[in-house]
Write a protein that holds these residues in place. Structure first.
Motif, PDB file in Angstrom:
ATOM      1  N   ARG A 141      37.210  33.341  47.893  1.00 49.60           N
ATOM      2  CA  ARG A 141      36.435  33.857  46.770  1.00 49.60           C
ATOM      3  C   ARG A 141      35.024  34.130  47.245  1.00 49.60           C
ATOM      4  NH1 ARG A 141      32.760  32.087  42.823  1.00 49.60           N
ATOM      5  NH2 ARG A 141      32.635  30.128  43.915  1.00 49.60           N
TER       6      ARG A 141
ATOM      7  N   LYS B 106      29.781  34.927  42.942  1.00 46.09           N
ATOM      8  CA  LYS B 106      29.682  35.718  41.717  1.00 46.09           C
ATOM      9  C   LYS B 106      28.393  36.525  41.757  1.00 46.09           C
ATOM     10  CE  LYS B 106      32.049  32.363  38.789  1.00 46.09           C
ATOM     11  NZ  LYS B 106      31.899  31.486  37.616  1.00 46.09           N
TER      12      LYS B 106
ATOM     13  N   ALA C  84      33.120  38.756  40.221  1.00 44.81           N
ATOM     14  CA  ALA C  84      33.345  38.192  41.555  1.00 44.81           C
ATOM     15  C   ALA C  84      34.448  38.983  42.226  1.00 44.81           C
ATOM     16  CB  ALA C  84      33.722  36.722  41.460  1.00 44.81           C
TER      17      ALA C  84
ATOM     18  N   ILE D 247      37.729  38.419  44.916  1.00 40.06           N
ATOM     19  CA  ILE D 247      38.554  37.514  45.695  1.00 40.06           C
ATOM     20  C   ILE D 247      39.267  38.321  46.770  1.00 40.06           C
ATOM     21  CG2 ILE D 247      38.873  35.759  43.917  1.00 40.06           C
ATOM     22  CD1 ILE D 247      41.657  36.974  43.383  1.00 40.06           C
TER      23      ILE D 247
ATOM     24  N   CYS E 298      41.573  40.723  36.218  1.00 42.31           N
ATOM     25  CA  CYS E 298      41.693  40.871  37.662  1.00 42.31           C
ATOM     26  C   CYS E 298      42.142  42.299  37.966  1.00 42.31           C
ATOM     27  CB  CYS E 298      42.707  39.854  38.183  1.00 42.31           C
ATOM     28  SG  CYS E 298      42.854  39.831  39.975  1.00 42.31           S
TER      29      CYS E 298
END
Length: 93
Positions: A11, A14, A21, A23, A63
């Motif tokens: 990750r 942020k 953020a 990943i 996501c």
């Protein structure tokens, strides 16, 4: 010793507001050709892209898939897939 196939998750930090953020998934395979690594990457994409997730804090997260790369590692055997997903995190009410 690394067991294959494998998937690891990293990750990034942020953003300043803590609402976005990125990943990165690293996927490894030692099966000759690209079939196994592509199947694994497709499964990761299906599991994460455009999915509404929930953090332990109760915040919802969207996501979204950003990009992928696939290379053969320097050992000449291991196929290495890298996938990046953007996380859009809702503000806490």
């Amino acid at each position: 010793k690394t067991l294959f196939p494998y998937t690891t998750l990293f990750r990034s930090n942020k953003d300043d507001n803590g609402l976005e953020a990125v990943i990165t998934l690293h996927i490894g395979s030692r099966v000759e050709g690209t079939k196994e690594i592509r199947v694994l990457m497709d499964k990761c994409h299906a599991a994460l892209h455009n999915q509404d997730l929930t953090l332990e804090s109760g915040q919802s997260v969207l996501c979204q898939f950003l990009r992928h790369d696939m290379v053969i590692d320097t050992d000449g055997v291991t196929r290495h897939g890298v996938m990046r997903f953007n996380l859009l995190i809702s503000e806490v009410a």
